[in-house]
Design a protein around this motif. Structure first.
Motif, short mmCIF file in Angstrom:
data_model
loop_
_atom_site.label_atom_id
_atom_site.label_comp_id
_atom_site.label_asym_id
_atom_site.label_seq_id
_atom_site.Cartn_x
_atom_site.Cartn_y
_atom_site.Cartn_z
N PHE A 396 0.87 -1.18 0.00
CA PHE A 396 0.00 0.00 0.00
C PHE A 396 0.90 1.23 0.00
N LEU A 397 0.67 2.13 -0.94
CA LEU A 397 1.55 3.29 -1.10
C LEU A 397 0.91 4.55 -0.52
N ILE A 398 1.66 5.24 0.34
CA ILE A 398 1.24 6.52 0.90
C ILE A 398 2.32 7.54 0.59
N GLU A 399 1.93 8.62 -0.08
CA GLU A 399 2.87 9.69 -0.43
C GLU A 399 2.38 11.00 0.16
N ASN A 400 3.25 11.64 0.93
CA ASN A 400 2.92 12.91 1.59
C ASN A 400 1.61 12.81 2.38
N GLY A 401 1.42 11.67 3.03
CA GLY A 401 0.23 11.48 3.85
C GLY A 401 -1.02 11.13 3.07
N ILE A 402 -0.90 10.92 1.77
CA ILE A 402 -2.07 10.62 0.93
C ILE A 402 -1.98 9.18 0.43
N PHE A 403 -3.02 8.42 0.65
CA PHE A 403 -3.09 7.04 0.19
C PHE A 403 -3.26 7.04 -1.33
N LYS A 404 -2.30 6.41 -2.04
CA LYS A 404 -2.30 6.42 -3.50
C LYS A 404 -2.94 5.18 -4.11
N GLY A 405 -2.79 4.04 -3.43
CA GLY A 405 -3.35 2.81 -3.99
C GLY A 405 -2.60 1.60 -3.48
N MET A 406 -2.86 0.45 -4.09
CA MET A 406 -2.27 -0.80 -3.63
C MET A 406 -1.95 -1.70 -4.82
N GLY A 407 -1.10 -2.69 -4.57
CA GLY A 407 -0.76 -3.63 -5.62
C GLY A 407 -0.09 -4.86 -5.02
N TYR A 408 0.35 -5.75 -5.88
CA TYR A 408 0.98 -6.99 -5.44
C TYR A 408 2.36 -7.12 -6.07
N PHE A 409 3.30 -7.69 -5.33
CA PHE A 409 4.64 -7.86 -5.88
C PHE A 409 5.22 -9.19 -5.43
N ASP A 410 6.12 -9.69 -6.27
CA ASP A 410 6.83 -10.93 -5.97
C ASP A 410 7.87 -10.66 -4.90
N LEU A 411 8.11 -11.61 -4.02
CA LEU A 411 9.04 -11.43 -2.90
C LEU A 411 10.45 -11.08 -3.36
N ASN A 412 10.81 -11.49 -4.57
CA ASN A 412 12.16 -11.24 -5.06
C ASN A 412 12.28 -9.88 -5.75
#
Length: 454
Positions: A396-412
């Motif tokens: 989950f990405l938060i930039e300057n206190g604003i929630f931007k969105g979410m995604g999935y990533f591989d552990l590597n």
């Protein structure tokens, strides 16, 4: 149901190409349920540039089955499916041409992951399968071989389904499927559901979403809907035609998606926009002596709260624990009304901020520690939670206190790269509901991984 495929050909004149290799993965939107992979003897020469590109030569295909020998399997695995391919017009044309040579009319609906990617992931430098998957951090092997390209397309399509916030792909699929393929009764629907965390969508016969919910056990929650005796449950039982779902792995992801999608789709059996998700909040102000005071109030004030709560009681319970944890003054947190020292000062557990004994800077530093821990205002950070599989995490990405969105990533995968982050993150709206959901989740889950972005 989707048939995600890739075809390698001999090259040559338009509509005179022959198939040299085919890979098909039958995909139910969540997992591969069947597959077919085979070399094919095209009964014609392979263009030299194609041999160089794919590594497939005529010697490899001498003992491979001819197209008519695999045609029945292709028909069976793609029946009642939407064909998905990267540049689907090419693969579909090749298949139709081969079946036409056999005198068989092959007709399927198609989806193109090039077009879907351009719509759902705009501004990428390239939409070729190799460059696009590399930009998105999707692992790929055996490029320009049917199996490798088809598997990469499966992973890409899975990401596109996640980014399709309007659920246009799923709704379209429901309409395409034959009525006989849809579960004829509630028990059949339940049997096809997982016991995983995620968001579920209850559809009527037209594919319209009539209810959206979230659960840590989707199957168990649907059973409750289908066995409920209240008015809403009975209406759902009468109208339900199928249930689709999206596994999220993370409960936070499920909570955020449920809230956002109810607002987007406005299903008839969901409460209107769920405006009352929180009622109270913790605020800060500085008194005339310079001390930072905390107070619980209704959440309808103009200023930004430190953290929000569903009830006043939960707010007070939190604040009592915070006073102990950060050694704060009961008077300056509104928990003890007095004109002199607070109760903790009387029992020598307060440094005396309530009667101006403790230095302002020392006391305020501890208050700021509390605020910093439970508020993400003005912060650049990632929240990392469990994914849908063992090899995956949710970010989950938060930039300057604003929630931007979410995604999935591989552990590597290195997700602290801003360019990669922007490609894997599905944008989501930042509003008071999302702030409340995130803050509450962070408060309840002490082991949640937080990464500060620099």
């Amino acid at each position: 149901m989707y048939a995600i495929l890739d075809i390698e050909t001999t090259g040559g004149k338009f509509n005179e190409e022959g198939i040299t290799e085919i890979a098909i993965y039958k995909f139910d939107g969540h997992a591969i349920v069947d597959q077919f992979i085979s070399l094919v003897n095209p009964e014609r020469e392979i263009q030299p540039f194609v041999v160089n590109l794919t590594g497939i030569n005529s010697n490899m295909l001498k003992n491979a089955p001819k197209f008519y020998e695999v045609a029945k399997r292709i028909v069976e695995i793609t029946e009642d499916c939407i064909i998905v391919a990267h540049n689907s017009s090419f693969d579909y044309r090749i298949l139709k041409t081969e079946f036409k040579r056999l005198g068989f009319p092959f007709k399927r609906k198609t989806l193109c992951t090039v077009e879907l990617s351009q719509q759902l992931i705009p501004d990428m430098p390239s939409y070729s399968l190799g460059k696009l998957t590399r930009s998105l951090g999707i692992p790929m092997s055996d490029r320009h071989r049917a199996n490798g390209d088809a598997m990469a397309t499966v992973k890409l399509f899975k990401m596109l389904l996640h980014k399709d916030l309007d659920k246009a792909i799923v709704k379209d699929a429901i309409k395409v499927e034959k009525k006989s393929s849809i579960a004829p009764n509630l028990k059949d629907i339940i049997d096809n559901l997982p016991s995983d965390t995620g968001v579920y969508y209850i559809h009527n016969a037209d594919g319209e979403i009539i209810y959206i919910g979230k659960s840590n056990n989707i199957r168990k929650r649907i059973v409750q809907h289908f066995t409920g005796t209240n008015s809403k449950s009975k209406k759902i039982q009468r109208l339900v035609n199928t249930v689709t779902y999206e596994k999220t792995g993370s409960e936070l992801a499920a909570l955020l998606k449920e809230s956002a999608e109810i607002k987007t789709h406005k299903p008839i059996f969901n409460r209107a926009l769920r405006r009352t998700i929180f009622t109270h909040a913790l605020y800060q102000y500085t008194d005339s002596n310079g001390y930072i005071n905390l107070e619980i109030d209704k959440s309808n004030r103009q200023e930004t709260p430190i953290i929000t709560f569903s009830t006043r009681l939960s707010a007070k319970n939190f604040l009592f624990k915070a006073v102990d944890q950060f050694e704060l003054c009961q008077k300056l947190t509104g928990l003890y009304t007095t004109k002199s020292g607070c109760f903790k000062y009387d029992v020598k557990e307060c440094e005396g901020a309530c009667i101006n004994e403790e230095p302002v800077a020392a006391y305020n530093q501890r208050v700021k520690q509390l605020i910093d821990k439970y508020s993400y205002q003005n912060k650049d950070m990632l929240i990392i939670d469990r994914g849908r599989t063992i090899e995956e995490k949710t970010v989950f990405l938060i930039e300057n206190g604003i929630f931007k969105g979410m995604g999935y990533f591989d552990l590597n995968h290195q997700i602290n790269n801003r360019a990669i982050l922007s490609s894997i993150i599905t944008p989501m709206e930042n509003n008071r509901d999302t702030q409340h959901i995130i803050q509450n989740y962070m408060r309840r889950n002490k082991r949640l991984k937080i990464v500060d972005l620099k």
